[in-house]
Design a protein around this motif. Sequence first.
Motif, PDB file in Angstrom:
ATOM      1  N   ASN A  15      -2.525  23.135  64.358  1.00 62.74           N
ATOM      2  CA  ASN A  15      -3.256  22.694  65.530  1.00 62.74           C
ATOM      3  C   ASN A  15      -4.215  21.569  65.520  1.00 62.74           C
ATOM      4  O   ASN A  15      -4.661  20.905  66.437  1.00 62.74           O
ATOM      5  CB  ASN A  15      -4.060  23.942  66.474  1.00 62.74           C
ATOM      6  N   THR A  66      -0.216  26.023  77.432  1.00 59.59           N
ATOM      7  CA  THR A  66      -0.573  26.604  76.130  1.00 59.59           C
ATOM      8  C   THR A  66       0.228  27.650  75.737  1.00 59.59           C
ATOM      9  O   THR A  66       0.975  28.286  76.627  1.00 59.59           O
ATOM     10  CB  THR A  66      -1.988  27.019  76.283  1.00 59.59           C
ATOM     11  N   GLY A  67       0.131  27.802  74.412  1.00 59.51           N
ATOM     12  CA  GLY A  67       0.882  29.325  73.900  1.00 59.51           C
ATOM     13  C   GLY A  67       0.396  30.638  74.477  1.00 59.51           C
ATOM     14  O   GLY A  67       1.286  31.347  74.537  1.00 59.51           O
ATOM     15  N   THR A  68      -0.814  30.722  74.658  1.00 55.16           N
ATOM     16  CA  THR A  68      -1.394  32.013  75.353  1.00 55.16           C
ATOM     17  C   THR A  68      -0.664  32.163  76.763  1.00 55.16           C
ATOM     18  O   THR A  68      -0.427  32.979  77.166  1.00 55.16           O
ATOM     19  CB  THR A  68      -3.098  31.891  75.364  1.00 55.16           C
ATOM     20  N   ASN A  71       2.929  33.018  76.594  1.00 55.29           N
ATOM     21  CA  ASN A  71       3.063  34.527  76.372  1.00 55.29           C
ATOM     22  C   ASN A  71       2.557  35.203  77.689  1.00 55.29           C
ATOM     23  O   ASN A  71       3.436  36.400  77.848  1.00 55.29           O
ATOM     24  CB  ASN A  71       2.095  34.880  75.069  1.00 55.29           C
ATOM     25  N   HIS A  92      -0.801  37.357  67.376  1.00 54.63           N
ATOM     26  CA  HIS A  92      -1.612  36.389  68.467  1.00 54.63           C
ATOM     27  C   HIS A  92      -2.097  37.008  69.718  1.00 54.63           C
ATOM     28  O   HIS A  92      -3.158  36.997  70.179  1.00 54.63           O
ATOM     29  CB  HIS A  92      -0.890  35.252  68.641  1.00 54.63           C
ATOM     30  N   GLU A  97      -5.939  35.959  71.692  1.00 53.16           N
ATOM     31  CA  GLU A  97      -5.718  35.644  72.945  1.00 53.16           C
ATOM     32  C   GLU A  97      -6.856  36.129  73.953  1.00 53.16           C
ATOM     33  O   GLU A  97      -6.701  36.185  75.336  1.00 53.16           O
ATOM     34  CB  GLU A  97      -4.320  35.862  73.592  1.00 53.16           C
ATOM     35  N   THR A 145       6.605  37.887  66.803  1.00 54.77           N
ATOM     36  CA  THR A 145       6.152  36.643  66.376  1.00 54.77           C
ATOM     37  C   THR A 145       6.915  35.917  65.606  1.00 54.77           C
ATOM     38  O   THR A 145       7.321  36.550  64.370  1.00 54.77           O
ATOM     39  CB  THR A 145       4.757  36.621  65.954  1.00 54.77           C
ATOM     40  N   GLU A 149       2.335  35.340  61.881  1.00 62.35           N
ATOM     41  CA  GLU A 149       0.915  35.142  62.042  1.00 62.35           C
ATOM     42  C   GLU A 149       0.605  35.062  60.236  1.00 62.35           C
ATOM     43  O   GLU A 149      -0.205  34.554  59.871  1.00 62.35           O
ATOM     44  CB  GLU A 149      -0.012  36.074  62.632  1.00 62.35           C
ATOM     45  N   ASP A 176       7.421  35.464  70.682  1.00 60.58           N
ATOM     46  CA  ASP A 176       6.119  34.695  70.489  1.00 60.58           C
ATOM     47  C   ASP A 176       6.786  33.493  69.517  1.00 60.58           C
ATOM     48  O   ASP A 176       6.546  33.656  68.284  1.00 60.58           O
ATOM     49  CB  ASP A 176       5.055  35.194  70.069  1.00 60.58           C
ATOM     50  N   ALA A 178       5.569  30.395  68.878  1.00 68.59           N
ATOM     51  CA  ALA A 178       4.741  29.154  68.962  1.00 68.59           C
ATOM     52  C   ALA A 178       5.132  28.290  67.592  1.00 68.59           C
ATOM     53  O   ALA A 178       4.957  27.149  67.560  1.00 68.59           O
ATOM     54  CB  ALA A 178       3.441  29.772  68.622  1.00 68.59           C
ATOM     55  N   ARG A 179       5.735  29.024  66.475  1.00 70.93           N
ATOM     56  CA  ARG A 179       6.388  28.186  65.292  1.00 70.93           C
ATOM     57  C   ARG A 179       7.510  28.635  65.280  1.00 70.93           C
ATOM     58  O   ARG A 179       8.231  28.871  63.810  1.00 70.93           O
ATOM     59  CB  ARG A 179       5.371  28.603  63.887  1.00 70.93           C
ATOM     60  N   LYS A 212       2.378  22.975  68.245  1.00 74.45           N
ATOM     61  CA  LYS A 212       1.858  22.811  66.822  1.00 74.45           C
ATOM     62  C   LYS A 212       2.896  21.984  66.165  1.00 74.45           C
ATOM     63  O   LYS A 212       2.913  21.712  64.605  1.00 74.45           O
ATOM     64  CB  LYS A 212       2.203  24.335  66.326  1.00 74.45           C
TER      65      LYS A 212
HETATM   66  C1  LIG Z   1       1.352  32.816  66.808  1.00 75.19           C
HETATM   67  C2  LIG Z   1       0.851  32.220  67.815  1.00 75.19           C
HETATM   68  N1  LIG Z   1       1.215  32.299  69.309  1.00 75.19           N
HETATM   69  C3  LIG Z   1       0.520  31.457  70.204  1.00 75.19           C
HETATM   70  C4  LIG Z   1      -0.406  30.580  69.788  1.00 75.19           C
HETATM   71  C5  LIG Z   1      -0.738  29.291  71.088  1.00 75.19           C
HETATM   72  O1  LIG Z   1      -1.921  29.503  71.361  1.00 75.19           O
HETATM   73  P1  LIG Z   1      -2.926  28.679  72.476  1.00 75.19           P
HETATM   74  O2  LIG Z   1      -3.034  29.343  73.623  1.00 75.19           O
HETATM   75  O3  LIG Z   1      -4.038  28.423  71.346  1.00 75.19           O
HETATM   76  O4  LIG Z   1      -1.933  27.281  72.543  1.00 75.19           O
HETATM   77  C6  LIG Z   1      -0.661  30.526  68.506  1.00 75.19           C
HETATM   78  C7  LIG Z   1      -1.881  29.339  68.147  1.00 75.19           C
HETATM   79  O5  LIG Z   1      -2.548  29.447  67.234  1.00 75.19           O
HETATM   80  C8  LIG Z   1      -0.138  31.209  67.544  1.00 75.19           C
HETATM   81  O6  LIG Z   1      -0.681  31.072  66.315  1.00 75.19           O
END
Ligand SMILES: Cc1ncc(COP(=O)(O)O)c(C=O)c1O
Length: 353
Positions: A15, A66-68, A71, A92, A97, A145, A149, A176, A178-179, A212
């Motif tokens: 990030n 955003t990722g949050t 989700n 996450h 979150e 995920t 994580e 999830d 995100a990655r 990311k």
């Molecule tokens: C596994 C995971 N999901 C989702 C997110 C997205 O989060 P954000 O709301 O900060 O974009 C992150 C960010 O660190 C993450 O590591």
Amino acid sequence: MTLPPAPRCSFASDNFAGAHPRVLDAVVAANTGHVMAYGADVHTAECEARFRELFGPSAQTFLAFTGTGANVLALATMLKPAQAVVCTNWSHIAVDETGAPERILGAKLIDLPSVDGKLHPEQLDELSHLIGVIHHAQPGVVSLTQSTELGTLYTPDEVAALCETAHRLGMSVHVDGARIANAVAALGGTVAALRSLTVDAGVDVLSFGGTKNGLLGGEAVVYLNSEMATVAPFVRKQVTQLASKMRFVAAQFNALLDDGLWIELATHANEMAALLHRRTVDLDGVELGALPRVNSLFPRLPAAAIEPLREWCFFWDWEVSTHQVRWMTAWDTTVDDVEVFAEGVAKILATCN
Ligand SMILES: Cc1ncc(COP(=O)(O)O)c(C=O)c1O
């Protein structure tokens, strides 16, 4: 002790990285004239088509900021009243979150213990005693995920086994991602690898990360189970993820998905983590696990080394009590950044030994 000048990049988080020049160019190119708002524009149509190319003709994509938010949107459209989300205690959604899923969905998270950041099918089976009992929130959605994580990966077979168990128990499956790009890169970097981890494995809804991996900001919620997408246009607005100037989120994704840039960037981030592992694994005082599959390392360091090292080049703690930290690489980490960082680690550790 003389340290070299700090690397240009920190090793804190993907990030922390900026946006890829091709993404910025795409935003500038999309910045012409007036277009329809809220996604009724050519850039968003192109983006939706690109995701259909990746996941198949019935995939439906909803962009988010955003990722949050992605989700929360995904889960909000998957959950029925009185249902709970099953995830790991590292996830996450459970940890990072700020309780957004609980607050916005009004749903319980069942965060199961995990040593590797992964859920296992037996853990889902063990929840079956909750099913049908009116005093318990009903396990409704499993959220995995990918990559996790903890920098681990689910294999396609593991995702398929979880989907099979979840569906047998009447639950649906969210990833999830995100990655997700880092996971796909680690498993060969092909569209076939992406599909094997998602649509072919039986995943219902995927949060596909962009931020990311080189975007200014943007995530995509991809419905592989199109029935669940029916309410998504409305729920996205309710959970505040409907962009009026959606063309700019879409244009970023169009650049990222063009010509495999998303795989190229994630592959590079993973390779930089592997290089950092090779350069530091044998240093006296560094306790590192196996070669990373994706873009994060979780070394234990001598306590006295952590602050001087962090002051020189920033990274986050992971587990303070065991002096474990996280080093994370990004799409823009260079070989030189890694070499300089590893040199700094060696020099600082030498003063502690
Ligand atoms: C596994 C995971 N999901 C989702 C997110 C997205 O989060 P954000 O709301 O900060 O974009 C992150 C960010 O660190 C993450 O590591």
